[in-house]
Motif scaffolding. Sequence first.
Motif, mmCIF file in Angstrom:
data_model
loop_
_atom_site.group_PDB
_atom_site.id
_atom_site.type_symbol
_atom_site.label_atom_id
_atom_site.label_comp_id
_atom_site.label_asym_id
_atom_site.label_seq_id
_atom_site.Cartn_x
_atom_site.Cartn_y
_atom_site.Cartn_z
ATOM 1 N N GLY A 1 0.839 -1.160 -0.044
ATOM 2 C CA GLY A 1 -0.033 -0.121 -0.009
ATOM 3 C C GLY A 1 0.893 1.271 -0.104
ATOM 4 O O GLY A 1 1.790 1.233 0.592
ATOM 5 N N TYR A 2 0.325 2.250 -0.719
ATOM 6 C CA TYR A 2 1.003 3.530 -0.799
ATOM 7 C C TYR A 2 0.428 4.581 -0.234
ATOM 8 O O TYR A 2 -0.795 4.786 -0.620
ATOM 9 N N ASN A 3 0.973 5.731 0.187
ATOM 10 C CA ASN A 3 0.365 6.961 0.418
ATOM 11 C C ASN A 3 1.122 8.259 0.414
ATOM 12 O O ASN A 3 2.391 8.120 0.551
ATOM 13 N N THR A 4 0.649 9.112 0.635
ATOM 14 C CA THR A 4 1.220 10.739 0.991
ATOM 15 C C THR A 4 0.711 11.456 2.084
ATOM 16 O O THR A 4 -0.620 11.394 1.825
ATOM 17 N N THR A 5 1.389 11.815 2.800
ATOM 18 C CA THR A 5 0.949 12.278 3.940
ATOM 19 C C THR A 5 1.160 14.063 3.786
ATOM 20 O O THR A 5 2.202 14.293 3.856
ATOM 21 N N LEU A 6 0.242 14.703 3.644
ATOM 22 C CA LEU A 6 0.272 16.087 3.354
ATOM 23 C C LEU A 6 0.150 16.904 4.588
ATOM 24 O O LEU A 6 -0.285 16.575 5.777
ATOM 25 N N PRO A 7 0.578 18.225 4.704
ATOM 26 C CA PRO A 7 0.319 19.010 5.989
ATOM 27 C C PRO A 7 -0.996 19.124 6.226
ATOM 28 O O PRO A 7 -1.992 18.869 5.478
ATOM 29 N N VAL A 8 -1.392 19.388 7.466
ATOM 30 C CA VAL A 8 -2.779 19.441 7.977
ATOM 31 C C VAL A 8 -3.693 20.463 7.221
ATOM 32 O O VAL A 8 -4.628 20.257 6.798
ATOM 33 N N SER A 9 -2.987 21.652 6.780
ATOM 34 C CA SER A 9 -3.454 22.824 6.071
ATOM 35 C C SER A 9 -3.509 22.478 4.347
ATOM 36 O O SER A 9 -4.144 23.444 3.848
ATOM 37 N N ALA A 10 -3.361 21.207 4.058
ATOM 38 C CA ALA A 10 -3.501 21.074 2.648
ATOM 39 C C ALA A 10 -5.254 21.126 2.283
ATOM 40 O O ALA A 10 -5.104 21.578 1.118
ATOM 41 N N PHE A 11 -6.094 20.800 3.161
ATOM 42 C CA PHE A 11 -7.408 20.939 2.768
ATOM 43 C C PHE A 11 -8.232 20.380 3.969
ATOM 44 O O PHE A 11 -7.816 19.723 4.881
ATOM 45 N N ASP A 12 -9.378 21.220 4.085
ATOM 46 C CA ASP A 12 -10.282 20.996 5.185
ATOM 47 C C ASP A 12 -10.986 19.818 5.055
ATOM 48 O O ASP A 12 -12.153 19.801 4.862
ATOM 49 N N VAL A 13 -10.493 18.908 5.219
ATOM 50 C CA VAL A 13 -11.363 17.271 5.120
ATOM 51 C C VAL A 13 -11.919 16.940 6.573
ATOM 52 O O VAL A 13 -11.225 16.980 7.361
#
Length: 432
Positions: A294-306
């Motif tokens: 499995g692959y992922n990318t963890t972005l900064p918290v500020s990337a989008f308000d999910v």
Amino acid sequence: MTEEGRRPAYTLQTPSPRERGEGEDVAIIGGGIIGICAAAFLAEAGRNVTVFDRTGICEETSSGNAAAFAFSDVLPLAHKGMIRQLPKWLADPLGPLAIPPAYLPKLLPWLIRFWRAGAAKHFEASLAAQAGMMKLAEAEWMGLLDRSGTRPMLREEGSLELYESAAEFRASLSGWRARERFGIGFRHVEGEEMAALQPGLAPRFVKGTFVPGWKTVADPKLLGQAVWAYAERLGARFEHARIERVEAGADGAAIALPDGTARKAKQLVIAAGAWSHLLARNLGERIPLETERGYNTTLPVSAFDVKRQLIFSGHGFVITPLETGLRVGGAVELGGIERPPNYARSKAMLEKAKRFLPGLDPSGGREWMGFRPSLPDSLPVIGAARAPNVFYAFGHGHLGLTQAAATGRLIRDLVIGQTPPLDLTPFRPQRF
């Protein structure tokens, strides 16, 4: 022992086997979330436990998962339409499922078993087994979170599964009907209601399904390490070691280390994830485990308000808001444990995420790849090995975090000789 798992007072006054020079009481190979939970439950029961791992506590696959307690995900993977979609997915090397061509000959026996497991005649039994496991998992996790003081790390915003067409939505309905039979709550949404659940979605999504009971955690690595800290307070120990080989007999088990030394234990639990079947082979058992990379990318918290976990089942990935970032990941690459990572898969999911959430900032991300240990019938191996004094706890696929507390409870019961609360026949190591 009380139902709450408190250690009886007499264990504090009795020298442990380790203190008497008799080796370990219970050895657990694997410091991922399954091994950690098994250690916590056994330590609560008064057993002296040592966890062995080559890297550390929750440092590998358990550190980078999608952070979901997917208790409503009761449909076995073999019955989720993967076989039907296999040709389309395999045509896209960066799609939801990839198989490196050079690995296909080695994978073929597993794929045949997977195809057979997806037959209609197996559906009801597989569904019931998975649903029973999920019910136990939820109960055991809630109890363990409370006892370990980690309940504040739980998030209960639900999940939103999204569909790009009416046809894709209709194809999902049989699965939702199956979940409904087991009391799993959900509601289908569209228009303003869907937009309120997740503002900023691309207009390509025509419908969604909201599951209010779906849960996530603030960060899976931090949760695992916090549960381990609880086990450690109860006396569990960690030893940094790569295990070369295991042996077992009537007087206990032995694990061989690279420096030629060995550790002895009265009982052994193998919870080494994608490497577990290699250790089982030492004991004469061949278990058809493969690896979902499995692959992922963890972005900064500020990337989008999910607002909650977003599930894009047609594309095989999810987006999860964590305390430590925004994680975009999933998909499956059946490629074993030796091939180097193909981070083009992480980038492909991130590109899709940008289209699905216009305004997403894709900068500053950390790419990751982990190994999900998977069995062809989508059920883990939980039970006694043929060799005496050895127990298996592996093969949870993408549900390791979800089912870890249930597995810990079951392993505890097996080790101490107590009747488990779940029929373990579907999970028997010898079922293959």
